[in-house]
Design a protein around this motif. Structure first.
Motif, PDB file in Angstrom:
ATOM      1  N   ASN A 150      13.008   2.631   8.938  1.00  0.00           N
ATOM      2  CA  ASN A 150      13.203   1.857   8.524  1.00  0.00           C
ATOM      3  C   ASN A 150      13.012   2.542   7.339  1.00  0.00           C
ATOM      4  O   ASN A 150      13.431   2.307   6.163  1.00  0.00           O
ATOM      5  N   PHE A 151      12.594   3.696   7.584  1.00  0.00           N
ATOM      6  CA  PHE A 151      12.662   4.630   6.186  1.00  0.00           C
ATOM      7  C   PHE A 151      13.261   5.866   6.959  1.00  0.00           C
ATOM      8  O   PHE A 151      13.259   7.062   7.670  1.00  0.00           O
ATOM      9  N   PRO A 152      15.071   5.416   7.224  1.00  0.00           N
ATOM     10  CA  PRO A 152      15.896   5.886   8.173  1.00  0.00           C
ATOM     11  C   PRO A 152      16.158   8.065   7.503  1.00  0.00           C
ATOM     12  O   PRO A 152      16.450   8.631   8.592  1.00  0.00           O
ATOM     13  N   ALA A 154      13.743   9.951   4.514  1.00  0.00           N
ATOM     14  CA  ALA A 154      12.270  10.457   3.951  1.00  0.00           C
ATOM     15  C   ALA A 154      10.653  10.459   5.478  1.00  0.00           C
ATOM     16  O   ALA A 154      10.959  11.509   6.002  1.00  0.00           O
ATOM     17  N   ILE A 155      10.835   9.681   6.166  1.00  0.00           N
ATOM     18  CA  ILE A 155      10.173   9.171   7.761  1.00  0.00           C
ATOM     19  C   ILE A 155      10.918  10.824   8.618  1.00  0.00           C
ATOM     20  O   ILE A 155       9.858  11.963   8.985  1.00  0.00           O
ATOM     21  N   PRO A 156      12.175  11.059   8.699  1.00  0.00           N
ATOM     22  CA  PRO A 156      12.399  12.036   9.627  1.00  0.00           C
ATOM     23  C   PRO A 156      12.618  13.672   8.677  1.00  0.00           C
ATOM     24  O   PRO A 156      11.855  14.248   9.462  1.00  0.00           O
ATOM     25  N   PHE A 224       5.280  10.834  15.987  1.00  0.00           N
ATOM     26  CA  PHE A 224       5.844   8.869  16.708  1.00  0.00           C
ATOM     27  C   PHE A 224       5.090   8.681  15.205  1.00  0.00           C
ATOM     28  O   PHE A 224       4.744   8.293  14.744  1.00  0.00           O
ATOM     29  N   THR A 225       7.031   7.777  14.470  1.00  0.00           N
ATOM     30  CA  THR A 225       6.225   6.560  14.163  1.00  0.00           C
ATOM     31  C   THR A 225       7.326   5.384  14.759  1.00  0.00           C
ATOM     32  O   THR A 225       8.488   6.119  14.977  1.00  0.00           O
ATOM     33  N   GLY A 226       6.400   3.890  14.145  1.00  0.00           N
ATOM     34  CA  GLY A 226       6.943   3.200  15.329  1.00  0.00           C
ATOM     35  C   GLY A 226       6.116   1.388  16.089  1.00  0.00           C
ATOM     36  O   GLY A 226       5.243   1.609  14.799  1.00  0.00           O
ATOM     37  N   GLN A 282      10.209  -4.421   5.397  1.00  0.00           N
ATOM     38  CA  GLN A 282      10.357  -3.828   6.283  1.00  0.00           C
ATOM     39  C   GLN A 282       9.610  -2.604   6.316  1.00  0.00           C
ATOM     40  O   GLN A 282      10.197  -1.485   6.288  1.00  0.00           O
ATOM     41  N   ARG A 283       8.001  -2.463   5.804  1.00  0.00           N
ATOM     42  CA  ARG A 283       7.096  -1.391   5.557  1.00  0.00           C
ATOM     43  C   ARG A 283       6.192  -1.214   6.328  1.00  0.00           C
ATOM     44  O   ARG A 283       5.610  -2.580   6.060  1.00  0.00           O
ATOM     45  N   CYS A 284       5.805  -0.637   6.323  1.00  0.00           N
ATOM     46  CA  CYS A 284       4.638  -0.312   7.275  1.00  0.00           C
ATOM     47  C   CYS A 284       2.888   0.002   6.707  1.00  0.00           C
ATOM     48  O   CYS A 284       2.091  -0.851   6.738  1.00  0.00           O
ATOM     49  N   THR A 285       3.688   0.241   5.792  1.00  0.00           N
ATOM     50  CA  THR A 285       2.263   0.106   3.831  1.00  0.00           C
ATOM     51  C   THR A 285       2.916  -1.367   3.051  1.00  0.00           C
ATOM     52  O   THR A 285       1.739  -2.192   2.406  1.00  0.00           O
ATOM     53  N   ALA A 286       3.497  -2.211   3.902  1.00  0.00           N
ATOM     54  CA  ALA A 286       4.294  -3.680   3.093  1.00  0.00           C
ATOM     55  C   ALA A 286       2.389  -4.289   2.748  1.00  0.00           C
ATOM     56  O   ALA A 286       1.750  -4.605   3.559  1.00  0.00           O
ATOM     57  N   GLY A 443       4.544   2.807  -1.532  1.00  0.00           N
ATOM     58  CA  GLY A 443       5.508   3.691  -2.198  1.00  0.00           C
ATOM     59  C   GLY A 443       5.060   4.456  -2.674  1.00  0.00           C
ATOM     60  O   GLY A 443       3.859   4.116  -3.083  1.00  0.00           O
ATOM     61  N   VAL A 444       4.822   5.396  -1.430  1.00  0.00           N
ATOM     62  CA  VAL A 444       3.540   6.867  -1.891  1.00  0.00           C
ATOM     63  C   VAL A 444       4.176   7.589  -1.868  1.00  0.00           C
ATOM     64  O   VAL A 444       5.481   8.123  -1.992  1.00  0.00           O
ATOM     65  N   ASP A 445       3.788   8.496  -3.106  1.00  0.00           N
ATOM     66  CA  ASP A 445       4.093  10.232  -3.392  1.00  0.00           C
ATOM     67  C   ASP A 445       4.278  10.721  -1.636  1.00  0.00           C
ATOM     68  O   ASP A 445       3.419  10.679  -1.105  1.00  0.00           O
ATOM     69  N   PRO A 449      -1.374  13.294   1.846  1.00  0.00           N
ATOM     70  CA  PRO A 449      -1.510  12.535   2.714  1.00  0.00           C
ATOM     71  C   PRO A 449      -0.993  11.043   3.216  1.00  0.00           C
ATOM     72  O   PRO A 449      -1.344  10.680   2.059  1.00  0.00           O
ATOM     73  N   PHE A 450      -0.489  10.889   4.082  1.00  0.00           N
ATOM     74  CA  PHE A 450      -0.050   9.571   4.647  1.00  0.00           C
ATOM     75  C   PHE A 450      -0.925   9.259   5.663  1.00  0.00           C
ATOM     76  O   PHE A 450      -0.410   9.847   6.767  1.00  0.00           O
ATOM     77  N   GLY A 451      -1.153   8.167   5.783  1.00  0.00           N
ATOM     78  CA  GLY A 451      -1.678   7.621   7.968  1.00  0.00           C
ATOM     79  C   GLY A 451      -2.856   7.043   6.884  1.00  0.00           C
ATOM     80  O   GLY A 451      -3.503   6.696   5.677  1.00  0.00           O
TER      81      GLY A 451
HETATM   82  O1  LIG Z   1       5.313   2.631   1.946  1.00  0.00           O
HETATM   83  C1  LIG Z   1       6.201   3.380   1.627  1.00  0.00           C
HETATM   84  O2  LIG Z   1       5.675   5.150   0.553  1.00  0.00           O
HETATM   85  C2  LIG Z   1       6.279   4.425   2.918  1.00  0.00           C
HETATM   86  C3  LIG Z   1       6.049   3.270   4.304  1.00  0.00           C
HETATM   87  C4  LIG Z   1       6.788   3.645   5.599  1.00  0.00           C
HETATM   88  O3  LIG Z   1       6.729   5.055   5.811  1.00  0.00           O
HETATM   89  C5  LIG Z   1       6.835   3.311   6.667  1.00  0.00           C
HETATM   90  O4  LIG Z   1       7.045   1.448   6.218  1.00  0.00           O
HETATM   91  O5  LIG Z   1       6.806   2.903   7.788  1.00  0.00           O
END
Ligand SMILES: O=C(O)CCC(=O)C(=O)O
Ligand SMILES: NC(=O)C1=CN([C@@H]2O[C@H](COP(=O)(O)OP(=O)(O)OC[C@H]3O[C@@H](n4cnc5c(N)ncnc54)[C@H](OP(=O)(O)O)[C@@H]3O)[C@@H](O)[C@H]2O)C=CC1
Length: 483
Positions: A150-152, A154-156, A224-226, A282-286, A443-445, A449-451
């Motif tokens: 879903n973030f081809p 940015a996440i890598p 891992f992210t998934g 399709q964002r884990c933060t949706a 939509g994060v900076d 930190p992210f998590g």
């Molecule tokens: O919301 C964002 O900016 C990042 C979301 C994200 O990392 C994800 O959906 O895996």
């Protein structure tokens, strides 16, 4: 298999056991290219190459690492339009979203270029006489990076950049659905002058390449992210391996957006629509759960539906498209099955949830809004990972907060209110890793930190300077200097 794109192992571009096509979800007649699929043995040679390269790379100067990461970041940003187009073509997010994601990846590399220079330790007095204590951070070794579709880029980027910045060697396995962005990123990394073996790209199946990485005793850590299901398998494998692997898991979310009676309705509608449906949800933060207090509920739902009626669902690359297609047939089937489930559970499908035909064949779904949703329903508890949001009515702020926290997940959360008291209380009491006030939950900076908490995340945070916690190991050294 001529013409297909290759893996990068031990400083060489090498063909995999076979290759797989990369298909545009906006137009399934459009094949972006064919990409090598590595065997387990090829994954093992990538791991061996990384293992061999580690002693020298771990001693490389911070200037060398800085320069490489800065070159990578600069090239990504200079090519953001072209790479954004490629990303949107293979993943299906809109072109502005694709370009934005590429720019963010570039900024992440530039940020970690700076972090190389800022690495610091501590020097303390000992409790014993004539003894000094130094606390330093060292790289952990070979890290295995497993990323989702879903973030081809940015996440890598937010895994590869800190891994290299802190002196680790990388074996990178992108999701099979999005090899083109990963391959383009790898070409940039290679061109930036990373020594042979330090960075390895191993495209292929999770069940083959991913499993080989999890089994290898030479991999010290996995990021891992998934999905939650795969995350659990990764965790078990990391604990079961000898030696045990350090791990960092980012998994799902079922993120609440609370809308209070005193909210600015325009801001609340924008937060809800952006958070729930942009990037096709399709964002884990949706913002998949909208929790709305009684006084504003009906007005808010009407305004959200009005806004949804104006959303253009079409080819990701077409100017004017607000929402691109779902990523593939499997994800579309999952989304549609939850739309059916919501109706069966007794929720009201107030808008959308229909398959759409566009000029070319693709996985088009109109964004769906369910109302009359009880928070115990499965559509309110399980991650759908598509453009499907639920609205749950709450009596007042206290009930809204209780519903928001009543979830197995804890990634992000949000509140729309003009009350400082409620905003402050929510920030303190929301059981999530990231809390937004009058902003979408997604939509994060890139520099902080992210998590999350609970079922969303495990292990140290990603991104910003907090990333060093995962990508380094702490050493405490004692020196006796004599009397
Ligand atoms: O919301 C964002 O900016 C990042 C979301 C994200 O990392 C994800 O959906 O895996
Ligand atoms: N939190 C998030 O950001 C994300 C959540 N999801 C959720 O997951 C659902 C399914 O998506 P999916 O892409 O299948 O997610 P997965 O969790 O299966 O995939 C994520 C990554 O793990 C890899 N992988 C799969 N199986 C293994 C394994 N046994 N060992 C090691 N690595 C493995 C995948 O490889 P490959 O794909 O190449 O097989 C991919 O690179 C979505 O519908 C959504 O609910 C999905 C993506 C991101």
């Amino acid at each position: 298999m001529s013409g297909h794109k290759l893996n990068f192992i031990g400083g060489e571009w090498v063909a995999g056991a076979d290759a797989s096509p990369d298909i545009n979800p906006s137009n399934t007649h459009d094949m972006i290219g064919e990409f090598s699929r590595a065997s387990a043995a090829e994954a093992e040679s990538a791991i061996a190459a990384a293992y061999e390269a580690f002693p020298a790379w771990s001693r490389s100067t911070i200037q060398q690492r800085h320069d490489i990461l800065k070159n990578i970041g600069d090239e990504i940003i200079a090519r953001k339009e072209e790479l954004g187009r490629l990303l949107s073509r293979e993943e299906g997010k809109t072109l502005p979203e694709g370009i934005g994601e590429v720019a963010r990846a570039g900024q992440i590399f530039q940020f970690f270029a700076g972090e190389c220079l800022r690495m610091a330790g501590d020097k303390l007095s000992s409790v014993r006489p004539n003894v000094d204590v130094e606390i330093t951070r060292e790289p952990i070794g070979v890290v295995g990076l497993i990323t989702p579709w879903n973030f081809p880029i940015a996440i890598p980027a937010w895994k590869i950049a800190p891994a290299l910045a802190y002196g680790n060697c990388v074996v990178f396995k992108p999701a099979e659905l999005v090899p083109a962005s990963a391959h383009a990123l790898a070409e940039i990394i290679v061109r930036a002058g990373v020594p042979a073996g330090v960075f390895n790209l191993v495209m292929g199946r999770g069940s083959v390449v991913g499993e080989a990485m999890l089994k290898s005793p030479r991999i010290a850590a996995i990021s891992f992210t998934g999905s939650v299901a795969t995350g659990r398998k990764v965790a078990q494998a990391c604990i079961g391996s000898d030696p045990m692997k350090k791990m960092q898991l980012e998994m799902g979310g079922k993120n609440p957006l609370v809308v209070l009676d005193d909210a600015d309705i325009k801001i609340a509608v924008e937060c809800a629509v952006n958070g729930a449906f942009f990037s096709t949800g399709q964002r884990c933060t949706a913002s998949s759960r909208l929790i709305v207090t009684d006084g504003i509920h009906d007005k808010f739902v009407d305004a959200v539906i009005d806004r949804m009626k104006g959303l253009v669902v079409d080819d990701a690359l077409k100017p004017g498209t607000h929402i691109g297609p779902v990523v593939d047939q499997n994800q579309l089937d999952q989304d549609l099955s939850y739309v059916r489930l919501g109706k069966d559970e007794g929720a009201t499908l107030a808008f959308g949830g229909e398959l759409l035909n566009r000029e070319m064949p693709g996985f088009y779904l109109s964004p769906a809004l369910f109302t009359d949703v009880d928070n115990r329903m499965r559509i309110a508890r399980e991650e759908i990972f598509g453009p499907v949001a639920t609205v749950t009515r709450a009596r007042d702020y206290d009930e809204a907060l209780a519903i928001a926290n009543d979830t197995p997940f804890g990634l992000s959360s949000g509140i729309c209110t003009t009350s400082l008291k409620h905003a402050s209380h929510f920030k303190r009491n929301s059981e999530a890793g990231m809390v937004m006030v009058n902003l979408p939950t997604a939509g994060v900076d890139y520099h902080v930190p992210f998590g999350g908490r609970k079922g969303s995340s495990y292990g140290p945070r990603e991104q910003g300077r907090y990333a060093e916690e995962f990508y380094t190991t702490v050493k405490t050294a004692y020196t006796y200097s004599g009397t």
